[in-house]
Motif scaffolding. Structure first.
Motif, mmCIF file in Angstrom:
data_model
loop_
_atom_site.group_PDB
_atom_site.id
_atom_site.type_symbol
_atom_site.label_atom_id
_atom_site.label_comp_id
_atom_site.label_asym_id
_atom_site.label_seq_id
_atom_site.Cartn_x
_atom_site.Cartn_y
_atom_site.Cartn_z
ATOM 1 N N GLU A 112 0.833 -1.211 0.000
ATOM 2 C CA GLU A 112 0.000 0.000 0.000
ATOM 3 C C GLU A 112 0.865 1.257 0.000
ATOM 4 O O GLU A 112 0.533 2.244 -0.653
ATOM 5 C CB GLU A 112 -0.931 0.012 1.212
ATOM 6 C CG GLU A 112 -2.057 -1.001 1.122
ATOM 7 C CD GLU A 112 -2.900 -1.033 2.383
ATOM 8 O OE1 GLU A 112 -2.617 -0.306 3.359
ATOM 9 O OE2 GLU A 112 -3.877 -1.806 2.402
ATOM 10 N N ILE A 113 1.976 1.222 0.713
ATOM 11 C CA ILE A 113 2.900 2.363 0.739
ATOM 12 C C ILE A 113 3.458 2.600 -0.659
ATOM 13 O O ILE A 113 3.465 3.725 -1.164
ATOM 14 C CB ILE A 113 4.037 2.122 1.748
ATOM 15 C CG1 ILE A 113 3.496 2.205 3.177
ATOM 16 C CG2 ILE A 113 5.186 3.105 1.526
ATOM 17 C CD1 ILE A 113 4.474 1.734 4.238
ATOM 18 N N GLU A 114 3.933 1.540 -1.306
ATOM 19 C CA GLU A 114 4.517 1.669 -2.631
ATOM 20 C C GLU A 114 3.508 2.211 -3.631
ATOM 21 O O GLU A 114 3.820 3.108 -4.423
ATOM 22 C CB GLU A 114 5.066 0.321 -3.089
ATOM 23 C CG GLU A 114 6.263 -0.121 -2.269
ATOM 24 C CD GLU A 114 6.654 -1.562 -2.474
ATOM 25 O OE1 GLU A 114 5.971 -2.288 -3.234
ATOM 26 O OE2 GLU A 114 7.658 -1.986 -1.866
ATOM 27 N N LEU A 115 2.289 1.681 -3.608
ATOM 28 C CA LEU A 115 1.258 2.144 -4.529
ATOM 29 C C LEU A 115 0.871 3.587 -4.228
ATOM 30 O O LEU A 115 0.693 4.393 -5.145
ATOM 31 C CB LEU A 115 0.033 1.231 -4.464
ATOM 32 C CG LEU A 115 -1.055 1.522 -5.487
ATOM 33 C CD1 LEU A 115 -0.508 1.489 -6.907
ATOM 34 C CD2 LEU A 115 -2.204 0.529 -5.327
ATOM 35 N N ALA A 116 0.775 3.934 -2.953
ATOM 36 C CA ALA A 116 0.432 5.312 -2.573
ATOM 37 C C ALA A 116 1.479 6.297 -3.083
ATOM 38 O O ALA A 116 1.140 7.375 -3.599
ATOM 39 C CB ALA A 116 0.281 5.422 -1.057
ATOM 40 N N VAL A 117 2.734 5.951 -2.948
ATOM 41 C CA VAL A 117 3.799 6.834 -3.429
ATOM 42 C C VAL A 117 3.710 6.990 -4.949
ATOM 43 O O VAL A 117 3.734 8.115 -5.469
ATOM 44 C CB VAL A 117 5.190 6.316 -3.002
ATOM 45 C CG1 VAL A 117 6.300 7.074 -3.719
ATOM 46 C CG2 VAL A 117 5.356 6.415 -1.496
ATOM 47 N N CYS A 118 3.603 5.886 -5.675
ATOM 48 C CA CYS A 118 3.531 5.958 -7.142
ATOM 49 C C CYS A 118 2.309 6.747 -7.600
ATOM 50 O O CYS A 118 2.410 7.616 -8.480
ATOM 51 C CB CYS A 118 3.515 4.551 -7.742
ATOM 52 S SG CYS A 118 5.096 3.691 -7.630
ATOM 53 N N ARG A 119 1.162 6.458 -7.016
ATOM 54 C CA ARG A 119 -0.065 7.174 -7.416
ATOM 55 C C ARG A 119 0.023 8.666 -7.115
ATOM 56 O O ARG A 119 -0.360 9.493 -7.934
ATOM 57 C CB ARG A 119 -1.282 6.578 -6.707
ATOM 58 C CG ARG A 119 -1.761 5.310 -7.329
ATOM 59 C CD ARG A 119 -3.053 4.865 -6.705
ATOM 60 N NE ARG A 119 -3.534 3.665 -7.354
ATOM 61 C CZ ARG A 119 -4.389 2.826 -6.809
ATOM 62 N NH1 ARG A 119 -4.867 3.052 -5.593
ATOM 63 N NH2 ARG A 119 -4.781 1.753 -7.466
ATOM 64 N N THR A 120 0.508 8.990 -5.939
ATOM 65 C CA THR A 120 0.593 10.404 -5.559
ATOM 66 C C THR A 120 1.548 11.159 -6.470
ATOM 67 O O THR A 120 1.264 12.289 -6.882
ATOM 68 C CB THR A 120 1.017 10.540 -4.086
ATOM 69 O OG1 THR A 120 0.094 9.809 -3.268
ATOM 70 C CG2 THR A 120 1.023 11.987 -3.648
ATOM 71 N N LEU A 121 2.674 10.559 -6.804
ATOM 72 C CA LEU A 121 3.612 11.216 -7.715
ATOM 73 C C LEU A 121 2.971 11.485 -9.072
ATOM 74 O O LEU A 121 3.105 12.567 -9.635
ATOM 75 C CB LEU A 121 4.873 10.374 -7.886
ATOM 76 C CG LEU A 121 5.801 10.314 -6.680
ATOM 77 C CD1 LEU A 121 6.910 9.302 -6.917
ATOM 78 C CD2 LEU A 121 6.367 11.685 -6.354
ATOM 79 N N THR A 122 2.246 10.512 -9.591
ATOM 80 C CA THR A 122 1.671 10.675 -10.930
ATOM 81 C C THR A 122 0.408 11.532 -10.927
ATOM 82 O O THR A 122 -0.005 12.003 -11.984
ATOM 83 C CB THR A 122 1.373 9.316 -11.581
ATOM 84 O OG1 THR A 122 0.461 8.580 -10.770
ATOM 85 C CG2 THR A 122 2.653 8.526 -11.779
ATOM 86 N N GLU A 123 -0.186 11.745 -9.777
ATOM 87 C CA GLU A 123 -1.328 12.653 -9.696
ATOM 88 C C GLU A 123 -0.885 14.112 -9.661
ATOM 89 O O GLU A 123 -1.689 15.017 -9.852
ATOM 90 C CB GLU A 123 -2.180 12.319 -8.468
ATOM 91 C CG GLU A 123 -2.961 11.031 -8.648
ATOM 92 C CD GLU A 123 -3.599 10.511 -7.370
ATOM 93 O OE1 GLU A 123 -3.416 11.134 -6.294
ATOM 94 O OE2 GLU A 123 -4.264 9.466 -7.444
ATOM 95 N N SER A 124 0.407 14.341 -9.428
ATOM 96 C CA SER A 124 0.939 15.702 -9.479
ATOM 97 C C SER A 124 1.154 16.073 -10.942
ATOM 98 O O SER A 124 1.084 15.234 -11.827
ATOM 99 C CB SER A 124 2.260 15.787 -8.713
ATOM 100 O OG SER A 124 3.318 15.248 -9.490
ATOM 101 N N ASP A 125 1.443 17.326 -11.178
ATOM 102 C CA ASP A 125 1.750 17.763 -12.541
ATOM 103 C C ASP A 125 3.202 17.495 -12.907
ATOM 104 O O ASP A 125 3.627 17.778 -14.019
ATOM 105 C CB ASP A 125 1.468 19.264 -12.694
ATOM 106 C CG ASP A 125 -0.013 19.576 -12.626
ATOM 107 O OD1 ASP A 125 -0.830 18.700 -12.948
ATOM 108 O OD2 ASP A 125 -0.342 20.712 -12.236
#
Length: 135
Positions: A31-44
């Motif tokens: 969940e940590i790994e997915l949260a980091v990847c998703r949050t990074l790609t949700e940024s501009d």
């Protein structure tokens, strides 16, 4: 400080805060790994993020999680840490040295040759590899 640099720093700070916030709700390593990847790609700032794991038995880096514009990129590439031709790229170098590796221009950097076409097809322009643990 010029306005463009200031705006970029603000955007980076906001992304870091968003990652920290996402980590609060994550309970497992996955969940940590997915949260980091998703949050990074949700940024501009980032269109694609992934995390992999080095397997010393095969000398390969295997993808664990990803988010953003992938379209099969991880299925189309191979990364080895000590074997040519992929041992000179940013991920393998980051694993071997423990240092962050940045490729500012994927289309021109010789170290990115093994993945250039796949990256170009997906519109990737730059890359950063961040080692998260020892080899």
């Amino acid at each position: 400080m010029d306005a463009e640099v200031s705006a970029e720093r603000l955007q980076i700070s906001e992304t870091i805060r968003a990652v920290n916030s996402a980590l609060v709700d994550a309970d497992t390593q996955a969940e940590i790994e997915l949260a980091v990847c998703r949050t990074l790609t949700e940024s501009d700032l980032y269109v694609f993020a992934w995390m992999g794991e080095y397997d010393p038995n095969t000398d390969e880096v295997r993808p664990k999680t990803a988010a953003g514009v992938d379209a099969g990129y991880l299925d189309d590439i191979e990364i080895t840490v000590h074997e040519e031709p992929t041992d000179g790229g940013p991920t393998a170098t980051a694993i071997r040295t423990g240092d962050v590796q940045v490729v500012q221009n994927i289309l021109e950097d010789p170290a990115y040759e093994p993945w250039r076409e796949q990256a170009r097809e997906r519109g990737f322009q730059s890359s950063v590899a961040v080692p998260l643990g020892p080899e």
